[in-house]
Design a protein around this motif. Structure first.
Motif, mmCIF file in Angstrom:
data_model
loop_
_atom_site.group_PDB
_atom_site.id
_atom_site.type_symbol
_atom_site.label_atom_id
_atom_site.label_comp_id
_atom_site.label_asym_id
_atom_site.label_seq_id
_atom_site.Cartn_x
_atom_site.Cartn_y
_atom_site.Cartn_z
ATOM 1 N N LYS A 162 0.687 5.826 -0.057
ATOM 2 C CA LYS A 162 -0.134 6.882 -0.132
ATOM 3 C C LYS A 162 0.914 8.128 0.070
ATOM 4 O O LYS A 162 1.834 7.950 0.241
ATOM 5 C CB LYS A 162 -1.117 7.052 1.095
ATOM 6 C CG LYS A 162 -0.687 6.862 2.522
ATOM 7 C CD LYS A 162 -1.785 7.024 3.420
ATOM 8 C CE LYS A 162 -0.943 6.983 4.863
ATOM 9 N NZ LYS A 162 -2.145 6.645 5.853
ATOM 10 N N ALA B 121 0.828 -0.972 0.048
ATOM 11 C CA ALA B 121 0.028 0.111 -0.063
ATOM 12 C C ALA B 121 0.845 1.177 -0.053
ATOM 13 O O ALA B 121 1.876 1.245 0.691
ATOM 14 C CB ALA B 121 -0.777 0.020 1.256
ATOM 15 N N GLU C 197 -6.441 1.967 -5.522
ATOM 16 C CA GLU C 197 -6.225 2.509 -4.244
ATOM 17 C C GLU C 197 -6.314 1.356 -3.274
ATOM 18 O O GLU C 197 -7.053 0.780 -3.394
ATOM 19 C CB GLU C 197 -6.861 3.771 -3.805
ATOM 20 C CG GLU C 197 -6.466 5.081 -4.316
ATOM 21 C CD GLU C 197 -7.095 6.160 -3.836
ATOM 22 O OE1 GLU C 197 -7.996 6.083 -2.914
ATOM 23 O OE2 GLU C 197 -6.902 7.264 -4.364
ATOM 24 N N PRO C 198 -5.432 1.171 -2.166
ATOM 25 C CA PRO C 198 -4.249 2.245 -1.827
ATOM 26 C C PRO C 198 -2.997 1.402 -2.357
ATOM 27 O O PRO C 198 -1.866 1.753 -1.972
ATOM 28 C CB PRO C 198 -4.274 2.056 -0.390
ATOM 29 C CG PRO C 198 -4.686 0.623 -0.022
ATOM 30 C CD PRO C 198 -5.637 0.216 -1.109
#
Ligand code: FES
Length: 177
Positions: free
Chosen positions: A134, A132, A171-172
């Motif tokens: 971000k 993941a 996402e993510p």
């Protein structure tokens, strides 16, 4: 006996004081150990969530900048960027990238993967995980969560074990742009 006669510490008082001081020191030590156990200086888990710089630092293609330190490759394609975990899905060896052939090859038992992590050959039963990712809103850096992994079911095709790329670019696990 004291000079003015209004204070006097007996042997019994003295040893009582020493005893209480010992108990207090023991309890203090236990409390400190308890605190250090629950609030250690090193947060081991936090090492699995880490920053790898800004998206602009990654040009198109594969970056091996974090392979040794963090066990990830960063890949940028024409749509965005993802972090792929550099662990072979057969028995956990670390594959190598061969830019001339555009494949990852595992040195242990010969599994072959493409740049997207699909399995092109060898005993690996699944694709590379993707971690993941971000953006940190404060400093704009990419945050990778090594423990949060994408692991879609591959389909067996004539080209190997593949997953439709669009389904992975969500996402993510994918940063657009
Ligand atoms: S560990 Fe990679 S092929 Fe066996």
């Amino acid at each position: 006996m004291s000079n003015n006669g209004d204070e006097k510490i007996t042997r019994r008082d003295f040893f009582s004081l020493v005893g209480w001081a010992g108990i207090a020191a023991t309890m203090g030590g236990s409390a400190f150990s308890f605190y250090k156990y629950y609030f250690p200086n090193v947060l081991y888990e936090s090492q699995k969530v880490f920053k790898i710089g800004k998206p602009s630092e990654y040009p198109p293609g594969l970056s091996e900048r974090w392979k040794k330190e963090r066990q990830i490759w960063v890949v940028r394609n024409e749509r965005g960027l993802y972090a792929m975990i550099s662990i072979c899905r057969h028995l956990g060896c670390t594959p190598n990238w061969f830019s001339d052939k555009k494949v990852f090859l595992c040195p242990c038992h010969g599994s072959i993967y493409d740049l997207a992590g699909n399995v092109l050959g060898g005993p690996a039963p699944r694709l590379f995980w993707r971690a993941a990712v971000k953006i940190d809103p404060v400093d704009g850096q990419i945050i990778v969560d090594f423990n949060h992994r994408q692991d879609p079911d591959p389909v067996s095709t004539e080209n190997g074990l593949m997953v439709e790329e669009a389904s992975r670019e969500v996402e993510p696990f994918f940063l657009k742009g």
